[in-house]
Design an enzyme around this catalytic site. Structure first.
Site, PDB file in Angstrom:
ATOM      1  N   GLU A 175     -15.419  22.731  11.807  1.00 19.05           N
ATOM      2  CA  GLU A 175     -16.825  22.992  12.127  1.00 19.05           C
ATOM      3  C   GLU A 175     -17.530  23.424  10.847  1.00 19.05           C
ATOM      4  O   GLU A 175     -17.091  24.346  10.159  1.00 19.05           O
ATOM      5  CB  GLU A 175     -16.918  24.086  13.206  1.00 19.05           C
ATOM      6  CG  GLU A 175     -18.354  24.335  13.614  1.00 19.05           C
ATOM      7  CD  GLU A 175     -18.477  24.850  15.055  1.00 19.05           C
ATOM      8  OE1 GLU A 175     -17.478  24.840  15.794  1.00 19.05           O
ATOM      9  OE2 GLU A 175     -19.601  25.251  15.417  1.00 19.05           O
ATOM     10  N   ARG A 176     -18.598  22.704  10.533  1.00 15.93           N
ATOM     11  CA  ARG A 176     -19.385  22.945   9.310  1.00 15.93           C
ATOM     12  C   ARG A 176     -18.537  22.774   8.050  1.00 15.93           C
ATOM     13  O   ARG A 176     -18.717  23.480   7.044  1.00 15.93           O
ATOM     14  CB  ARG A 176     -20.015  24.335   9.320  1.00 15.93           C
ATOM     15  CG  ARG A 176     -20.726  24.662  10.605  1.00 15.93           C
ATOM     16  CD  ARG A 176     -21.686  23.608  11.040  1.00 15.93           C
ATOM     17  NE  ARG A 176     -22.289  23.880  12.344  1.00 15.93           N
ATOM     18  CZ  ARG A 176     -23.130  23.038  12.951  1.00 15.93           C
ATOM     19  NH1 ARG A 176     -23.409  21.868  12.410  1.00 15.93           N
ATOM     20  NH2 ARG A 176     -23.652  23.338  14.107  1.00 15.93           N
TER      21      ARG A 176
ATOM     22  N   ASN B  32     -15.154  29.478  17.317  1.00 19.44           N
ATOM     23  CA  ASN B  32     -15.292  28.780  18.602  1.00 19.44           C
ATOM     24  C   ASN B  32     -13.856  28.417  18.971  1.00 19.44           C
ATOM     25  O   ASN B  32     -13.337  27.371  18.608  1.00 19.44           O
ATOM     26  CB  ASN B  32     -16.175  27.542  18.475  1.00 19.44           C
ATOM     27  CG  ASN B  32     -17.628  27.932  18.234  1.00 19.44           C
ATOM     28  OD1 ASN B  32     -18.052  29.032  18.596  1.00 19.44           O
ATOM     29  ND2 ASN B  32     -18.381  27.058  17.619  1.00 19.44           N
TER      30      ASN B  32
ATOM     31  N   GLU C 188     -23.293  31.550  21.970  1.00 21.23           N
ATOM     32  CA  GLU C 188     -23.273  30.085  21.924  1.00 21.23           C
ATOM     33  C   GLU C 188     -22.195  29.500  22.834  1.00 21.23           C
ATOM     34  O   GLU C 188     -21.417  28.637  22.444  1.00 21.23           O
ATOM     35  CB  GLU C 188     -23.093  29.603  20.482  1.00 21.23           C
ATOM     36  CG  GLU C 188     -24.230  30.079  19.581  1.00 21.23           C
ATOM     37  CD  GLU C 188     -24.159  29.544  18.161  1.00 21.23           C
ATOM     38  OE1 GLU C 188     -23.046  29.302  17.664  1.00 21.23           O
ATOM     39  OE2 GLU C 188     -25.232  29.385  17.556  1.00 21.23           O
TER      40      GLU C 188
ATOM     41  N   ASP D 183     -29.110  33.372  10.818  1.00 19.53           N
ATOM     42  CA  ASP D 183     -27.943  32.507  10.824  1.00 19.53           C
ATOM     43  C   ASP D 183     -27.737  31.762   9.503  1.00 19.53           C
ATOM     44  O   ASP D 183     -27.951  30.555   9.448  1.00 19.53           O
ATOM     45  CB  ASP D 183     -28.080  31.499  11.981  1.00 19.53           C
ATOM     46  CG  ASP D 183     -26.792  30.740  12.233  1.00 19.53           C
ATOM     47  OD1 ASP D 183     -25.807  31.040  11.559  1.00 19.53           O
ATOM     48  OD2 ASP D 183     -26.791  29.862  13.101  1.00 19.53           O
TER      49      ASP D 183
ATOM     50  N   GLU E 107     -23.490  25.007   5.180  1.00 24.48           N
ATOM     51  CA  GLU E 107     -24.081  24.421   6.385  1.00 24.48           C
ATOM     52  C   GLU E 107     -25.588  24.202   6.262  1.00 24.48           C
ATOM     53  O   GLU E 107     -26.098  23.129   6.597  1.00 24.48           O
ATOM     54  CB  GLU E 107     -23.787  25.327   7.590  1.00 24.48           C
ATOM     55  CG  GLU E 107     -24.476  24.871   8.858  1.00 24.48           C
ATOM     56  CD  GLU E 107     -24.182  25.759  10.067  1.00 24.48           C
ATOM     57  OE1 GLU E 107     -23.454  26.756   9.919  1.00 24.48           O
ATOM     58  OE2 GLU E 107     -24.675  25.435  11.154  1.00 24.48           O
TER      59      GLU E 107
END
Ligand code: GCW
Length: 714
Positions: free
Chosen positions: A173-174, A216, A297, A371, A399
């Site tokens: 992720e990212r 996550n 999220e 963020d 990101e």
């Protein structure tokens, strides 16, 4: 013609800053060679073996001669060890001096022993000595004099951690540097050389922890099959002083444990986590602990059961406490139900919980309240929770900062956050006293935390050069160096990194340092100047999309963040608006609340400003916005030009890579400038000032661009 030895060979970037190529300054090389005649490294631990190897390999490369392992001290012997592993260390350094070093600090000192000159590298643990050895090699790589050394270095922050947002299927992720370096399928049987080189690179900059998995989280990583794999990695990292951590999915007791609930106050659930922790520690006796993203999220958390974040964190903390583990609980939360300014929500949620967490819980707070934007003011939680150790979370992966194609040196951005003054009342400082910096909150000195930590979301992947962009290596490097010592300057760190990664050639260092030091401001100027933020494309966050207004929830929309209308632009966070300013100390909010006082950098973060507002520069806001966007593009074009002049100092491979990437970056900067100005112009109804090149595409063209396979999308 200038011949530069060592740098015309093919370079693929794999060696990072640990290249150990021959010292190019001939006079210095002779000095080094006569000054170093042998080594004695104490101990037999796996770490001690690495110390010997690293010294021998490093010195062989740098000096071009084999440095023998001796049993007797001769003139010019490097002695490296602890007082226990090597008697001479105990003789050179009095016990009370060594004690000051703690577990990880080191001395590097030139001294005499029985009349012989020695270079002593000392610490209280083998890992500390290893840090000292890496520092010594850094001195040689950066061509510093070594005849009179008197270095003492102690990390200011205890836990210096990388966060990998790596998934078990090897997507990141990212991540913009290929796939995950963790080859879960082949573990535990197959140990990729990369794991060892990763550990070495981290140890060389003092990183002592790694969270292997995405916040996550996937509960599978806590099952036996994966714990065996995690243990294999932990075994590789241990001798390098690196502890392994995992992300804990809050619903794991339900998903993999067969329980009906994950309620943190349920006895069965608590028992499940205790047993799970016991099991993990059987595989990994020095397991660091858990990192948790909860109720954020879409991630599950204690609030699913109407419990607080403290309830959730404390349950996990109780499970790992008997084993010495800790819990890093993320403050990155914003709720679906709360209509309040998103940037205020973490503070509103956590501030009331100060004092309710167990001793082994740290709250992991992003540098800014939103963020990881190109520029944010510091997070108001820093300084607001004196009874809870707050740790810093930086994002090393880019990101929101140009991803893999942009040359952006993030150290200056990290320092901006660390150096910010919270004006909080620290122990020993009267309220409102200057000097209560974020750095002092994080290192624990302000509020006497018993644990301290810093996290950096890694930019590391399977690309041959680890980080995709050759200059992104500098961000990994700078993160580690700042976590060790936040007083280092960005310029110092850039200097070290350039010398080790490229060359000690002065012309090159001066030019590249200048490029790096201004690179963040340049990017901010062409992406999100004057305090704008979160106007990137939806989902992948690649490129500009300030017009988006249809994302899944209001506070994912760029229009929510810039609030452009016919009157002006910017988010009113003063008392007439969301009053996010009230979350800061009075001294801070006083600086920012008055539109005429607020620094330009944060203007549109805190104020909705009229298009014709007169800026400090004398320009109207609209003209200033144009000026910033255009100067951002001009600056990156200038960098392109400067880089082209450096060809003779760089190996061909990296020269060409950076050249191509800069060409992409220039294109992207123009795209950002044109798309944003054309869009904001629909509100300001003002012309782009004469003299600036006109956008070569229409707003409709930019709105029509789509990137279905942009990398890193979670
Ligand atoms: O910036 C956002 C990212 C998400 C990330 C989240 C977080 C891991 O877009 O991909 O999720 O931050 O920090 O939790």
């Amino acid at each position: 013609m200038l011949i530069i030895t060592g740098c015309l060979l093919a370079e693929d970037g794999y060696r990072l800053w640990l290249r150990y190529d021959a010292v190019s300054d001939k006079a210095l090389l002779t000095k080094y060679k006569t000054g170093i005649n042998g080594m004695i490294a104490g101990g037999n631990s796996a770490t001690a073996v690495i110390i010997k190897e690293e010294l021998q390999n490093g010195l062989k490369g740098l000096l071009g001669k084999n440095i023998a392992s001796l049993t007797n001290i001769v003139d010019g012997t490097i002695v490296a060890g602890t007082a226990e592993s090597l008697a001479v260390i105990g003789t050179i350094f009095p016990l009370f001096e060594l004690e000051k070093l703690g577990k990880e600090g080191f001395f590097i000192t030139t001294s005499r022993f029985n009349g012989k000159k020695v270079i002593a590298i000392a610490g209280n643990t083998d890992v500390a000595v290893l840090y000292g050895v890496f520092h010594f090699l850094r001195l040689l790589q950066t061509q510093q004099p070594i005849d009179k050394l008197n270095i003492v270095s102690i990390p200011k922050i205890q836990n210096r951690i990388l966060n990998h947002w790596d998934n078990l299927n090897r997507t990141v992720e990212r991540g913009y540097a290929g796939s995950s370096i963790w080859d879960w399928h082949k573990l535990p049987g197959y140990i990729d050389q990369r794991y060892i080189d990763y550990a070495k690179a981290n140890a060389s900059i003092g990183i002592n922890g790694t969270v292997l998995t995405n916040v996550n989280a996937n509960a599978l990583v806590l099952t036996k099959m994966y714990l065996e794999k995690v243990a294999a990695l932990a075994n590789v990292f241990r001798p390098y002083g690196i502890k392994v951590y995992l992300t804990a999915r809050f619903s794991a007791p339900v998903e993999t444990g067969g329980l009906k609930t994950a309620d943190p106050l349920d006895t069965q659930v608590r028992e499940w986590w205790k047993k799970k922790a016991d099991e993990i520690y059987q595989y990994i006796p020095d397991f660091g602990g858990f990192l948790v993203k909860a109720n954020s999220e879409g991630q599950p958390g204690p609030q699913n059961y109407k419990r607080t974040h403290a309830d959730g964190a404390n349950m996990l903390a109780d499970a790992v406490a008997p084993h010495g583990g800790m819990v890093m609980w993320r403050a990155f939360v914003y709720s679906n139900e709360t209509p309040d300014d998103r940037s205020k929500q973490a503070y509103s949620e956590f501030k009331p919980l100060d004092g309710q967490f167990r001793k082994n819980v740290l709250l992991q707070v992003k540098n800014g309240p939103l963020d990881f934007q190109p520029r944010e003011p510091f997070h108001p939680l820093f300084g607001a929770m004196p009874q809870t150790p707050l740790m810093m979370e930086f994002q090393v992966t880019q990101e929101y900062l140009g991803q893999a194609t942009s040359l952006v040196y993030l150290s200056t951005m990290f320092k901006e956050a660390l150096d910010a003054d919270t004006y909080s009342k620290g122990k020993g400082l009267p309220a409102g006293q200057a000097g209560s910096t974020v750095a002092k909150v994080v290192d624990g000195s302000l509020d006497n935390y018993s644990i301290s930590a810093m996290a950096g979301v890694a930019n590391i992947g399977s690309d041959r050069n680890w980080t995709g962009h050759p200059f992104a290596q500098a961000n990994w490097y700078a993160y580690g160096r700042l976590a060790w010592d936040h007083d280092l300057t960005s310029s110092q760190i850039a200097d070290e990194w350039i010398r080790q990664t490229f060359t000690n050639e002065k012309t090159y260092i001066t030019a590249v340092k200048r490029i790096m030091m201004s690179s963040h401001e340049t990017l901010v100027n062409y992406m999100t100047p004057l305090g704008l933020n979160h106007i990137m494309g939806t989902g992948h966050h690649y490129g500009p999309a300030p017009w988006v207004s249809n994302a899944g929830r209001a506070d994912w929309n760029p229009v929510y963040f810039h609030k452009a209308d016919s009157i002006g632009i910017g988010f009113d966070r003063t008392a007439t608006g969301s009053n996010a300013l009230s979350q800061y100390a009075k001294e801070v909010s006083d600086q920012w609340k008055d539109i005429n006082n607020c620094p330009d950098e944060y203007l549109l973060w805190f104020h909705h400003v009229k298009w014709d507002y007169k800026m400090r520069s004398g320009r109207t806001l609209w003209n200033e916005l144009c000026y910033k966007y255009y100067s951002g593009v001009d600056s990156i074009r200038a960098v392109q030009h400067q880089w082209n002049k450096l060809e003779k100092y760089v190996d061909k491979a990296r020269f060409e890579q950076v050249k191509m990437l800069l060409a992409i970056q220039v294109k992207e900067a123009i795209w950002w400038r044109n798309a944003c100005l054309l869009y904001f112009q629909t509100f300001s109804q003002m012309p782009i000032p004469a003299g600036y090149e006109k956008p070569d595409q229409t707003l409709e063209y930019y709105k029509g661009l789509s990137f279905p396979y942009a990398p890193g999308n979670g």
